[in-house]
Write an enzyme that holds these catalytic residues in place. Structure first.
Site, PDB file in Angstrom:
ATOM      1  N   GLY A  51      24.346 -33.706   1.395  1.00 20.69           N
ATOM      2  CA  GLY A  51      23.489 -34.902   0.854  1.00 20.69           C
ATOM      3  C   GLY A  51      24.253 -35.348  -0.430  1.00 20.69           C
ATOM      4  O   GLY A  51      25.695 -35.590  -0.301  1.00 20.69           O
ATOM      5  N   SER A  53      24.980 -34.714  -4.222  1.00 16.24           N
ATOM      6  CA  SER A  53      24.669 -33.646  -5.177  1.00 16.24           C
ATOM      7  C   SER A  53      24.094 -34.023  -6.301  1.00 16.24           C
ATOM      8  O   SER A  53      23.237 -33.405  -7.177  1.00 16.24           O
ATOM      9  CB  SER A  53      25.996 -32.920  -5.436  1.00 16.24           C
ATOM     10  OG  SER A  53      26.892 -33.957  -5.700  1.00 16.24           O
ATOM     11  N   CYS A  83      28.807 -28.753   1.555  1.00 19.74           N
ATOM     12  CA  CYS A  83      29.503 -29.871   0.829  1.00 19.74           C
ATOM     13  C   CYS A  83      28.451 -30.150  -0.326  1.00 19.74           C
ATOM     14  O   CYS A  83      28.903 -29.761  -1.323  1.00 19.74           O
ATOM     15  CB  CYS A  83      28.915 -31.087   2.064  1.00 19.74           C
ATOM     16  SG  CYS A  83      29.971 -32.497   1.814  1.00 19.74           S
ATOM     17  N   ILE A 137      32.132 -35.047   5.723  1.00 14.03           N
ATOM     18  CA  ILE A 137      31.504 -36.148   5.313  1.00 14.03           C
ATOM     19  C   ILE A 137      31.553 -36.497   3.868  1.00 14.03           C
ATOM     20  O   ILE A 137      30.851 -35.910   3.126  1.00 14.03           O
ATOM     21  CB  ILE A 137      30.215 -36.439   5.718  1.00 14.03           C
ATOM     22  CG1 ILE A 137      29.957 -36.189   7.461  1.00 14.03           C
ATOM     23  CG2 ILE A 137      29.615 -37.715   5.585  1.00 14.03           C
ATOM     24  CD1 ILE A 137      28.653 -35.966   7.899  1.00 14.03           C
ATOM     25  N   ARG A 138      32.572 -37.490   3.356  1.00 13.52           N
ATOM     26  CA  ARG A 138      32.639 -37.616   1.960  1.00 13.52           C
ATOM     27  C   ARG A 138      32.586 -36.432   1.043  1.00 13.52           C
ATOM     28  O   ARG A 138      31.959 -36.032   0.162  1.00 13.52           O
ATOM     29  CB  ARG A 138      31.447 -38.543   1.441  1.00 13.52           C
ATOM     30  CG  ARG A 138      31.675 -39.967   2.165  1.00 13.52           C
ATOM     31  CD  ARG A 138      30.555 -41.084   1.617  1.00 13.52           C
ATOM     32  NE  ARG A 138      30.646 -41.221   0.275  1.00 13.52           N
ATOM     33  CZ  ARG A 138      29.842 -40.863  -0.662  1.00 13.52           C
ATOM     34  NH1 ARG A 138      28.465 -40.475  -0.482  1.00 13.52           N
ATOM     35  NH2 ARG A 138      30.060 -40.994  -2.044  1.00 13.52           N
ATOM     36  N   HIS A 173      30.354 -29.386   6.969  1.00  9.26           N
ATOM     37  CA  HIS A 173      29.063 -29.311   7.659  1.00  9.26           C
ATOM     38  C   HIS A 173      28.905 -28.300   8.794  1.00  9.26           C
ATOM     39  O   HIS A 173      28.806 -29.054  10.123  1.00  9.26           O
ATOM     40  CB  HIS A 173      28.372 -30.669   8.092  1.00  9.26           C
ATOM     41  CG  HIS A 173      28.060 -31.512   6.956  1.00  9.26           C
ATOM     42  ND1 HIS A 173      26.709 -31.584   6.015  1.00  9.26           N
ATOM     43  CD2 HIS A 173      28.932 -32.450   6.014  1.00  9.26           C
ATOM     44  CE1 HIS A 173      26.798 -32.451   5.184  1.00  9.26           C
ATOM     45  NE2 HIS A 173      28.180 -32.835   4.901  1.00  9.26           N
ATOM     46  N   GLU A 175      26.419 -27.128  10.129  1.00  9.40           N
ATOM     47  CA  GLU A 175      24.977 -27.398  10.657  1.00  9.40           C
ATOM     48  C   GLU A 175      25.240 -28.699  11.670  1.00  9.40           C
ATOM     49  O   GLU A 175      24.307 -29.146  12.505  1.00  9.40           O
ATOM     50  CB  GLU A 175      23.890 -27.714   9.968  1.00  9.40           C
ATOM     51  CG  GLU A 175      23.841 -28.864   8.992  1.00  9.40           C
ATOM     52  CD  GLU A 175      24.909 -29.154   7.949  1.00  9.40           C
ATOM     53  OE1 GLU A 175      25.600 -28.348   7.946  1.00  9.40           O
ATOM     54  OE2 GLU A 175      24.689 -30.190   7.288  1.00  9.40           O
TER      55      GLU A 175
HETATM   56  N1  GLN Z   1      29.542 -36.887  -1.366  1.00 10.34           N
HETATM   57  C1  GLN Z   1      28.692 -36.001  -1.605  1.00 10.34           C
HETATM   58  C2  GLN Z   1      28.623 -35.631  -3.197  1.00 10.34           C
HETATM   59  O1  GLN Z   1      29.313 -35.761  -4.017  1.00 10.34           O
HETATM   60  C3  GLN Z   1      28.632 -34.774  -0.765  1.00 10.34           C
HETATM   61  C4  GLN Z   1      28.548 -35.399   0.795  1.00 10.34           C
HETATM   62  C5  GLN Z   1      27.960 -34.659   1.633  1.00 10.34           C
HETATM   63  O2  GLN Z   1      27.053 -33.368   1.309  1.00 10.34           O
HETATM   64  N2  GLN Z   1      28.140 -34.785   2.965  1.00 10.34           N
HETATM   65  O3  GLN Z   1      27.710 -35.041  -3.563  1.00 10.34           O
END
Ligand code: GLN
Length: 191
Positions: A51, A53, A83, A137-138, A173, A175
């Site tokens: 998500g 952070s 993540c 993802i990012r 991830h 999941e």
């Molecule tokens: N970019 C998010 C962060 O810095 C982490 C991305 C993710 O949990 N998919 O918190």
């Protein structure tokens, strides 16, 4: 695999629904942590989902959950951080002044792959499991680990999974892929 185990999933923001579903698929009982009172029950492990952070960290402070969660992890509660969850665990964030739980002695870099590589999928070796699918993802990666931290996976030389005693962290991830093995590994850590 998960039978008789009770796993909590932090559910204040982000991709918690997928974690809850996976844990239930593996036969464990699952509870969502939405507020301080939810932390008062007993459980065998906790998952910190992906998500944002910064949003999750601020909510944990506002909801007075951060310190309680930190104490439980310090006292040995098994935790899987994926993540954003890995970022919450990290003792240091290289490109951000925040420290949230700070229980895992690693330095992470947020959004570490830049704009063009915002999201990507690879299959790479994971210590003790074999080749696993990894969806980023990012994502962060781990820039530095203290001596006792086990490096479990690397992608293009960057550390993307670590274990430190009761704490398991992945930059990707698990999941979001159908492979259950990382969650199974975590469940074996949960007694
Ligand atoms: N970019 C998010 C962060 O810095 C982490 C991305 C993710 O949990 N998919 O918190």
């Amino acid at each position: 695999m998960g039978k008789g185990k009770k796993i909590a999933v932090l559910a204040v923001q982000g991709a918690f629904a997928e974690q809850i579903e996976r844990i239930r698929t593996l036969g464990a009982e699952c509870v969502a942590l939405r507020q301080k009172a939810d932390l008062m029950q007993d459980f065998d492990g906790v998952i910190l989902p992906g998500g944002e952070s910064t949003v999750q960290g601020k909510l944990l402070v506002e909801l007075e959950m951060l310190e309680l969660l930190r104490d439980k992890i310090r006292n040995g509660l098994p935790v899987l951080g994926t993540c954003a969850g890995l970022i919450l665990l990290a003792g240091e964030i290289g490109n951000d002044q925040h420290v949230w739980l700070g229980t895992l002695p690693v330095r992470v870099r947020r959004n570490a792959y830049g704009r063009q590589l915002g999201s990507f999928h690879v299959e790479e070796a994971f210590q003790g499991i074999g080749t696993v699918p990894m969806t980023f993802i990012r994502a962060p990666y781990v820039e530095e680990v203290s001596q006792d931290v086990e490096v479990l996976a690397r992608v293009a030389d960057k550390i993307v999974a670590v274990r430190y005693g009761n704490q398991l962290g992945t930059a990707f991830h698990p999941e979001l892929d159908t492979d259950n093995r990382i969650h199974e590994m975590f469940l074996t850590m949960c007694g």
